[in-house]
Design a protein around this motif. Structure first.
Motif, mmCIF file in Angstrom:
data_model
loop_
_atom_site.group_PDB
_atom_site.id
_atom_site.type_symbol
_atom_site.label_atom_id
_atom_site.label_comp_id
_atom_site.label_asym_id
_atom_site.label_seq_id
_atom_site.Cartn_x
_atom_site.Cartn_y
_atom_site.Cartn_z
ATOM 1 N N MET A 1 0.816 -1.194 0.000
ATOM 2 C CA MET A 1 0.000 0.000 0.000
ATOM 3 C C MET A 1 0.860 1.259 0.000
ATOM 4 S SD MET A 1 -3.009 0.853 -0.253
ATOM 5 C CE MET A 1 -4.598 0.897 0.432
ATOM 6 N N THR A 2 1.970 1.205 0.684
ATOM 7 C CA THR A 2 2.852 2.368 0.736
ATOM 8 C C THR A 2 3.384 2.706 -0.652
ATOM 9 O OG1 THR A 2 3.491 1.742 2.958
ATOM 10 C CG2 THR A 2 4.901 3.302 1.833
ATOM 11 N N ALA A 3 3.648 1.686 -1.456
ATOM 12 C CA ALA A 3 4.148 1.920 -2.817
ATOM 13 C C ALA A 3 3.112 2.677 -3.648
ATOM 14 C CB ALA A 3 4.508 0.602 -3.476
ATOM 15 N N LYS A 4 1.841 2.386 -3.420
ATOM 16 C CA LYS A 4 0.788 3.077 -4.176
ATOM 17 C C LYS A 4 0.708 4.549 -3.777
ATOM 18 C CE LYS A 4 -1.917 -0.923 -5.291
ATOM 19 N NZ LYS A 4 -3.210 -1.544 -5.377
ATOM 20 N N PHE A 5 0.855 4.828 -2.477
ATOM 21 C CA PHE A 5 0.850 6.229 -2.044
ATOM 22 C C PHE A 5 2.058 6.975 -2.592
ATOM 23 C CE2 PHE A 5 -1.861 4.687 1.585
ATOM 24 C CZ PHE A 5 -3.000 5.330 1.149
ATOM 25 N N ARG A 6 3.205 6.290 -2.643
ATOM 26 C CA ARG A 6 4.401 6.905 -3.230
ATOM 27 C C ARG A 6 4.169 7.205 -4.703
ATOM 28 N NH1 ARG A 6 8.565 2.949 -2.087
ATOM 29 N NH2 ARG A 6 7.689 2.654 -0.061
ATOM 30 N N LYS A 7 3.520 6.279 -5.387
ATOM 31 C CA LYS A 7 3.229 6.460 -6.812
ATOM 32 C C LYS A 7 2.273 7.643 -7.020
ATOM 33 C CE LYS A 7 3.311 4.955 -11.097
ATOM 34 N NZ LYS A 7 4.459 4.821 -11.933
ATOM 35 N N ILE A 8 1.253 7.755 -6.161
ATOM 36 C CA ILE A 8 0.304 8.873 -6.264
ATOM 37 C C ILE A 8 1.031 10.195 -6.033
ATOM 38 C CG2 ILE A 8 -1.673 9.977 -5.142
ATOM 39 C CD1 ILE A 8 -2.790 7.133 -4.696
ATOM 40 N N ARG A 9 1.887 10.252 -5.013
ATOM 41 C CA ARG A 9 2.641 11.476 -4.722
ATOM 42 C C ARG A 9 3.544 11.840 -5.897
ATOM 43 N NH1 ARG A 9 6.406 10.912 0.137
ATOM 44 N NH2 ARG A 9 7.704 10.032 -1.468
ATOM 45 N N PHE A 10 4.185 10.836 -6.481
ATOM 46 C CA PHE A 10 5.050 11.062 -7.631
ATOM 47 C C PHE A 10 4.253 11.605 -8.818
ATOM 48 C CE2 PHE A 10 7.059 9.444 -11.533
ATOM 49 C CZ PHE A 10 8.294 10.047 -11.425
ATOM 50 N N GLU A 11 3.091 11.027 -9.064
ATOM 51 C CA GLU A 11 2.268 11.455 -10.203
ATOM 52 C C GLU A 11 1.730 12.867 -10.003
ATOM 53 O OE1 GLU A 11 1.751 10.126 -13.208
ATOM 54 O OE2 GLU A 11 3.166 8.581 -12.660
ATOM 55 N N ILE A 12 1.333 13.208 -8.800
ATOM 56 C CA ILE A 12 0.845 14.567 -8.545
ATOM 57 C C ILE A 12 1.976 15.567 -8.765
ATOM 58 C CG2 ILE A 12 0.027 16.130 -6.734
ATOM 59 C CD1 ILE A 12 -1.914 14.003 -5.921
ATOM 60 N N GLY A 13 3.187 15.177 -8.387
ATOM 61 C CA GLY A 13 4.343 16.025 -8.661
ATOM 62 C C GLY A 13 4.575 16.219 -10.143
ATOM 63 N N ARG A 14 4.340 15.171 -10.920
ATOM 64 C CA ARG A 14 4.539 15.254 -12.368
ATOM 65 C C ARG A 14 3.518 16.158 -13.045
ATOM 66 N NH1 ARG A 14 5.486 9.565 -15.096
ATOM 67 N NH2 ARG A 14 6.050 10.932 -16.792
ATOM 68 N N VAL A 15 2.320 16.235 -12.500
ATOM 69 C CA VAL A 15 1.279 17.061 -13.122
ATOM 70 C C VAL A 15 1.047 18.354 -12.342
ATOM 71 C CG1 VAL A 15 0.112 15.113 -14.227
ATOM 72 C CG2 VAL A 15 -0.608 15.838 -11.965
ATOM 73 N N GLY A 16 1.994 18.724 -11.510
ATOM 74 C CA GLY A 16 1.850 19.902 -10.669
ATOM 75 C C GLY A 16 1.602 21.180 -11.431
ATOM 76 N N PHE A 17 2.375 21.426 -12.469
ATOM 77 C CA PHE A 17 2.190 22.652 -13.246
ATOM 78 C C PHE A 17 0.847 22.640 -13.986
ATOM 79 C CE2 PHE A 17 6.877 22.840 -12.932
ATOM 80 C CZ PHE A 17 6.964 24.090 -12.347
ATOM 81 N N THR A 18 0.431 21.476 -14.446
ATOM 82 C CA THR A 18 -0.860 21.366 -15.109
ATOM 83 C C THR A 18 -1.988 21.660 -14.131
ATOM 84 O OG1 THR A 18 0.045 19.709 -16.609
ATOM 85 C CG2 THR A 18 -2.347 19.817 -16.440
ATOM 86 N N LEU A 19 -1.871 21.128 -12.909
ATOM 87 C CA LEU A 19 -2.891 21.413 -11.897
ATOM 88 C C LEU A 19 -2.902 22.890 -11.533
ATOM 89 C CD1 LEU A 19 -2.522 18.344 -9.522
ATOM 90 C CD2 LEU A 19 -4.404 18.848 -11.085
ATOM 91 N N GLY A 20 -1.744 23.488 -11.437
ATOM 92 C CA GLY A 20 -1.667 24.921 -11.152
ATOM 93 C C GLY A 20 -2.336 25.745 -12.232
ATOM 94 N N ALA A 21 -2.067 25.404 -13.478
ATOM 95 C CA ALA A 21 -2.688 26.120 -14.598
ATOM 96 C C ALA A 21 -4.197 25.904 -14.606
ATOM 97 C CB ALA A 21 -2.079 25.663 -15.914
#
Length: 66
Positions: A1-21
């Motif tokens: 389960m921890t790996a999935k949360f790490r993956k979610i955190r990583f993905e949100i970081g990858r789309v951070g600028f898109t979410l900001g826009a």
């Protein structure tokens, strides 16, 4: 389960600028258009995160960006 949360955190970081826009764009809208923009943004983010978590190699550590 921890790996999935790490993956979610990583993905949100990858789309951070898109979410900001998206947030900036949503702030400039009003009424029904704003409502639909929020709905579609949430759906798109949910599908993106679900795809990343359910990916067959989701247990692997994300590759560093180059």
């Amino acid at each position: 389960m921890t790996a999935k949360f790490r993956k979610i955190r990583f993905e949100i970081g990858r789309v951070g600028f898109t979410l900001g826009a998206s947030c900036i764009t949503i702030l400039t809208l009003s009424g029904q258009t704003k409502k639909w923009a929020i709905i579609f943004t949430v759906i798109a983010l949910t599908l993106h995160i679900a795809n990343a978590v359910l990916d067959s190699d989701s247990d692997d550590k994300p590759a560093p960006m180059q």
